[in-house]
Design a protein around this motif. Structure first.
Motif, PDB file in Angstrom:
ATOM      1  N   ARG A   1       0.976  -1.124  -0.117  1.00 55.88           N
ATOM      2  CA  ARG A   1       0.035   0.048   0.031  1.00 55.88           C
ATOM      3  C   ARG A   1       0.917   1.053   0.071  1.00 55.88           C
ATOM      4  O   ARG A   1       0.518   2.254  -0.456  1.00 55.88           O
ATOM      5  N   ARG A   2       2.066   1.245   0.790  1.00 55.41           N
ATOM      6  CA  ARG A   2       2.814   2.486   0.609  1.00 55.41           C
ATOM      7  C   ARG A   2       3.754   2.417  -0.444  1.00 55.41           C
ATOM      8  O   ARG A   2       3.930   3.663  -0.895  1.00 55.41           O
TER       9      ARG A   2
ATOM     10  N   PHE B   1       2.317   2.197  -3.412  1.00 57.34           N
ATOM     11  CA  PHE B   1       1.360   2.893  -4.289  1.00 57.34           C
ATOM     12  C   PHE B   1       1.251   4.247  -3.783  1.00 57.34           C
ATOM     13  O   PHE B   1       1.355   4.964  -4.648  1.00 57.34           O
ATOM     14  N   ARG B   2       1.419   4.404  -2.600  1.00 61.18           N
ATOM     15  CA  ARG B   2       1.097   6.153  -2.227  1.00 61.18           C
ATOM     16  C   ARG B   2       2.396   6.680  -2.463  1.00 61.18           C
ATOM     17  O   ARG B   2       2.101   7.935  -2.616  1.00 61.18           O
ATOM     18  N   ARG B   3       3.581   6.141  -2.007  1.00 58.36           N
ATOM     19  CA  ARG B   3       4.836   6.969  -2.185  1.00 58.36           C
ATOM     20  C   ARG B   3       5.665   6.754  -3.484  1.00 58.36           C
ATOM     21  O   ARG B   3       6.416   7.698  -3.889  1.00 58.36           O
TER      22      ARG B   3
ATOM     23  N   ALA C   1       1.729   6.474  -7.033  1.00 59.17           N
ATOM     24  CA  ALA C   1       0.691   7.533  -7.296  1.00 59.17           C
ATOM     25  C   ALA C   1       1.385   8.973  -7.534  1.00 59.17           C
ATOM     26  O   ALA C   1       0.967   9.467  -8.663  1.00 59.17           O
ATOM     27  N   PRO C   2       2.507   9.244  -6.951  1.00 58.94           N
ATOM     28  CA  PRO C   2       2.915  10.892  -7.378  1.00 58.94           C
ATOM     29  C   PRO C   2       3.531  10.736  -8.814  1.00 58.94           C
ATOM     30  O   PRO C   2       3.297  11.731  -9.483  1.00 58.94           O
TER      31      PRO C   2
END
Lengths: 228, 235
Positions: free
Chosen positions: B145-146, B148-150, B153-154
């Motif tokens: 999940r991280r 994806f987030r870090r 996604a950016p």
């Protein structure tokens, strides 16, 4: 699905298919040449020419096709000098002619951007080599620049062709009965909205599939020197 | 040659057109927002090839991108009119085919179209992220999940901006099509004005100018976002 309905709808929509095809082919034939001219103008060193081409593409790509269509069909049709001029009235006074004009002018703007990208991608060395061989400007364009540019631009131009096919549906708003026009009429007559949509949609998807396949084949032919 | 500039001014049509423009912008923004949500969801499904769902997404994007927008709008409007009238009648409302209803269906229709194009943009942006970045993150033991987030996604956001700009431009132009089913947006305001004053040229000309202003201003906005998101590199 109601078979009686299919027997009613398919021949009607097939009639529209013919008109959609004619609208597409005519406006692509005109629009491609206009677009090519605009792309060459855009890259010319003449300031007036390049800014005209830039302004043209900004205006036609920045406004909806529907507005352009209505402006030509209802707007120009109102002006008396257009009404009195037989040639202009032939173009503007008839829905199908007017739709072809609007579509051609519209696709010319998008085509010019696509071809400009293709023309700009040509390595300067190739053009210089052609110049060193003593080719005239026209010969250089025909033999070197254009074939390389079109090869580069073909995939993007395939997408533009699909957009033109979809654009022809707007002709139904100015009384031209192509696929969408017939579909709308059938929808309000039979209330079988999903069924009519499905049949018309399949027709459009078939046209687009055919066009994309043709473009792919042409692309494969133009890049046949590449190892597979 | 009588263009009818005076009638436009005197009849109060300028304010009607501006009201229409506000509805066009609101419609465009709402559809774009929903379309972006659809695009991220379907784009992720298409990128990750989540088996049964990816077939549905493929069907959705190829149908919506291959069939004229006008036909999709007719489908949604005509099929919903009866349904909505029946629901409204069941709850004791009569004649609920007002502007609020038209606006809702318009958002659904334009968002469905915009979402299909956004899906392709998001999928392309995801595919453009170097796989080494994700492998490196995995090697460092960062949970999924991280990652994806870090990591994902950016980068996806930055790469997708130019494509999303194109989608926005087509979306705002597609909103004009909703005028054919009667929503009082910019194009419809011009249509009504043209019909009642019998001066179509000036009305469609003004409408074209307003659309041009909208697209040019938003183009500037997207250029600005792109500048902000550009990665800072050492010279």
């Amino acid at each position: 699905m109601d078979f009686e309905l299919v027997f009613l709808a398919v021949p009607t929509l097939a009639k529209g298919l013919w008109l959609t095809a004619i609208l597409t082919i005519t406006s692509v034939a005109i629009g491609f040449n206009l677009g090519l001219a605009l792309a060459v103008m855009r890259l010319s060193k003449n300031r007036a020419m390049s800014s005209f081409a830039k302004g043209y593409s900004t205006v036609f790509r920045g406004t909806p096709l529907l507005v352009q269509l209505f402006l030509f069909y209802y707007g120009l049709g109102q002006l008396s000098f257009v009404r009195d001029n037989p040639v202009l009235w032939w173009v503007v006074g008839d829905g199908a002619h007017c739709a072809v004009m609007a579509l051609a002018l519209n696709t010319a703007a998008y085509t010019s951007e696509i071809l400009r990208g293709g023309l700009m991608s040509i390595p300067a060395g190739l053009v210089e080599a052609a110049q060193a061989c003593g080719m005239s400007q026209l010969l250089r364009f025909r033999r070197i620049t254009f074939p390389l540019a079109i090869r580069q631009a073909l995939p993007a131009y395939g997408n533009e062709l699909v957009l033109v096919v979809k654009g022809t549906s707007l002709a139904s708003t100015i009384t031209v009965l192509e696929i969408t026009g017939h579909a709308k009429r059938l929808m309000s007559q039979t209330y079988a909205i999903l069924e009519i949509f499905a049949i018309a949609g399949v027709l459009y998807l078939l046209i687009n599939l055919l066009l994309i396949t043709l473009v792919r084949l042409l692309e494969a032919r133009l890049t046949r020197y590449l190892p597979r | 040659m009588e263009l009818g500039l005076w009638q436009v001014w005197e009849g109060g049509w300028i304010s009607a057109i501006l009201r229409g423009a506000a509805i066009t912008i609101a419609l465009g923004m709402a559809s774009m927002a929903f379309g972006a949500v659809i695009g991220v969801g379907c784009g992720l499904i298409k990128w990750a090839r989540i088996f049964p769902l990816t077939l549905a997404v493929d069907f959705y994007t190829s149908v919506v991108r291959g069939v004229p927008e006008l036909l999709i709008i007719y489908l949604l409007f005509f099929s919903s009119v009866e349904f909505v009238a029946r629901v409204a009648a069941a709850f004791g409302y009569e004649g609920l085919a007002g502007n609020g209803y038209a606006f809702t269906i318009a958002v659904v229709a334009i968002a469905a179209i915009s979402g299909a194009y956004s899906t392709e943009v998001v999928r392309g942006a995801l595919a453009a992220i170097p796989s080494g970045h994700i492998e490196a993150a995995r090697a460092l033991g960062i949970p999924g999940r991280r990652i994806f987030r870090r990591i994902i996604a950016p980068q996806m956001l930055r790469i997708a901006v130019p494509g999303m700009n194109n989608v926005w431009q087509t979306t705002i132009k597609d909103t004009a099509l909703v005028s054919v089913v009667g929503l009082q947006e910019l194009m419809r305001a011009a249509f009504v004005g043209a019909g009642s004053t019998r001066h179509p040229f000036i009305f469609y000309f003004i409408a074209a100018l307003v659309y041009l202003a909208i697209t040019l201003v938003s183009q500037g906005g997207f250029d600005w976002i792109e500048r902000i998101l550009r990665p800072r590199t050492r010279k």
